[in-house]
Motif scaffolding. Structure first.
Motif, PDB file in Angstrom:
ATOM      1  N   GLY A   1       4.468 -16.090  16.104  1.00 54.70           N
ATOM      2  CA  GLY A   1       5.027 -14.935  16.808  1.00 54.70           C
ATOM      3  C   GLY A   1       4.939 -13.603  16.110  1.00 54.70           C
ATOM      4  N   ALA A   2       4.350 -13.535  14.918  1.00 59.89           N
ATOM      5  CA  ALA A   2       4.250 -12.255  14.214  1.00 59.89           C
ATOM      6  C   ALA A   2       3.337 -11.300  14.984  1.00 59.89           C
ATOM      7  N   GLN A   3       3.834 -10.093  15.230  1.00 59.33           N
ATOM      8  CA  GLN A   3       3.046  -9.081  15.941  1.00 59.33           C
ATOM      9  C   GLN A   3       2.279  -8.180  14.983  1.00 59.33           C
ATOM     10  N   ALA A   4       2.664  -8.180  13.727  1.00 56.94           N
ATOM     11  CA  ALA A   4       1.960  -7.433  12.687  1.00 56.94           C
ATOM     12  C   ALA A   4       2.193  -8.159  11.376  1.00 56.94           C
ATOM     13  N   ILE A   5       1.234  -8.080  10.455  1.00 54.81           N
ATOM     14  CA  ILE A   5       1.332  -8.804   9.188  1.00 54.81           C
ATOM     15  C   ILE A   5       0.913  -7.885   8.043  1.00 54.81           C
ATOM     16  N   TYR A   6       1.686  -7.950   6.954  1.00 56.99           N
ATOM     17  CA  TYR A   6       1.414  -7.152   5.761  1.00 56.99           C
ATOM     18  C   TYR A   6       1.494  -8.065   4.543  1.00 56.99           C
ATOM     19  N   ASP A   7       0.938  -7.585   3.433  1.00 51.57           N
ATOM     20  CA  ASP A   7       0.896  -8.413   2.230  1.00 51.57           C
ATOM     21  C   ASP A   7       2.282  -8.658   1.646  1.00 51.57           C
ATOM     22  N   ASP A   8       3.088  -7.605   1.562  1.00 49.70           N
ATOM     23  CA  ASP A   8       4.372  -7.661   0.868  1.00 49.70           C
ATOM     24  C   ASP A   8       5.170  -6.407   1.224  1.00 49.70           C
ATOM     25  N   PRO A   9       6.394  -6.257   0.696  1.00 52.97           N
ATOM     26  CA  PRO A   9       7.167  -5.057   1.028  1.00 52.97           C
ATOM     27  C   PRO A   9       6.462  -3.756   0.670  1.00 52.97           C
ATOM     28  N   ALA A  10       5.737  -3.736  -0.453  1.00 54.95           N
ATOM     29  CA  ALA A  10       5.029  -2.525  -0.854  1.00 54.95           C
ATOM     30  C   ALA A  10       3.962  -2.141   0.174  1.00 54.95           C
ATOM     31  N   HIS A  11       3.239  -3.130   0.680  1.00 54.55           N
ATOM     32  CA  HIS A  11       2.212  -2.872   1.690  1.00 54.55           C
ATOM     33  C   HIS A  11       2.843  -2.355   2.982  1.00 54.55           C
ATOM     34  N   LEU A  12       3.951  -2.958   3.397  1.00 57.12           N
ATOM     35  CA  LEU A  12       4.643  -2.493   4.594  1.00 57.12           C
ATOM     36  C   LEU A  12       5.160  -1.070   4.389  1.00 57.12           C
ATOM     37  N   LEU A  13       5.721  -0.789   3.218  1.00 59.10           N
ATOM     38  CA  LEU A  13       6.228   0.552   2.932  1.00 59.10           C
ATOM     39  C   LEU A  13       5.127   1.597   3.047  1.00 59.10           C
ATOM     40  N   SER A  14       3.954   1.292   2.509  1.00 60.30           N
ATOM     41  CA  SER A  14       2.843   2.255   2.556  1.00 60.30           C
ATOM     42  C   SER A  14       2.231   2.368   3.943  1.00 60.30           C
ATOM     43  N   SER A  15       2.596   1.447   4.843  1.00 60.21           N
ATOM     44  CA  SER A  15       2.008   1.420   6.184  1.00 60.21           C
ATOM     45  C   SER A  15       3.036   1.707   7.280  1.00 60.21           C
ATOM     46  N   LEU A  16       4.207   2.229   6.917  1.00 62.45           N
ATOM     47  CA  LEU A  16       5.290   2.384   7.886  1.00 62.45           C
ATOM     48  C   LEU A  16       4.881   3.175   9.118  1.00 62.45           C
TER      49      LEU A  16
END
Length: 218
Positions: free
Chosen positions: A197-212
């Motif tokens: 069910g994931a609609q988006a996937i990132y490597d880790d919190p740092a990756h998500l932070l840089s991609s907000l």
């Protein structure tokens, strides 16, 4: 309108999944069970009772479930003072809080374990509430932990995003009706998170932070 950013903790914000694997393996070994580590890893994210049932099956001696859980808790507790937050986990929560998101945690952990995890994240100023194992009758993949987190935030499901690292997280979030974001830092394959069910996937919190800006939080 209020928006909620709901986060799993183990494997999502704190790098604990493989510590859980080793300590569960040892707890099973001490009780006379040979459970391979890869199977334990796939079960991490379930509450203790559900994890034991998932790995040992319905024909196990259920009277020993509490003993197994207690052994794991004691072994895992040895790491409480050195649990490592994943890179930029605290910064991510503070950034979302600063952007007007109500940050709430939804975790299978409770009690002293939850306290240790919160110390590792070190972002209490950004966390508005925690839905823990102590607060619900059924853990993930049931939707109750996520639903309780939404209640704490006072936000409907359609205005929430749930971030986790396991298929159990994605299934719980999907059943609760929220958008789900998967992180790969817990060791679960991308395809499995997407299928769950994931609609988006990132490597880790740092990756998500840089991609907000381009993420479901954008």
């Amino acid at each position: 309108m209020e928006r909620a950013a709901v986060f799993d903790v183990d494997g999502t914000l704190v790098d604990t999944n493989h510590i859980h694997v080793v300590t569960w393996w040892e707890a099973f070994r001490q009780a006379g069970h040979r459970v391979p580590t890869h199977a334990i890893h796939r079960a991490v994210g379930l509450g203790s009772t559900d994890l034991v049932a998932h790995l040992l099956g319905d024909d196990r001696d259920k009277d020993r479930d509490a003993e197994l859980s207690a052994a794991h808790k004691a072994l895992y507790g040895q790491y409480f003072d050195r649990l490592p937050a994943l890179r930029d986990a605290g910064r991510l929560l503070r950034q979302l809080d600063g952007r007007g998101w109500t940050v709430v945690l939804a975790t299978s952990a409770g009690g002293a374990e939850l306290s240790a995890l919160l110390r590792a994240i070190d972002a209490d100023d950004a966390i508005r509430g925690t839905a823990s194992a102590d607060d619900v009758d059924a853990g993930k993949p049931a939707p109750e932990p996520v639903e309780h987190a939404l209640e704490l935030a006072g936000v409907p499901a359609e205005r929430a995003v749930f971030v986790g690292d396991t298929v159990w997280d994605m299934e719980a979030g999907t059943r609760a009706g929220v958008r789900c974001v998967g992180l790969l830092c817990g060791g679960v394959p991308r395809a499995d998170l997407t299928q769950a069910g994931a609609q988006a996937i990132y490597d880790d919190p740092a990756h998500l932070l840089s991609s907000l800006a381009s993420s479901p939080f954008g």
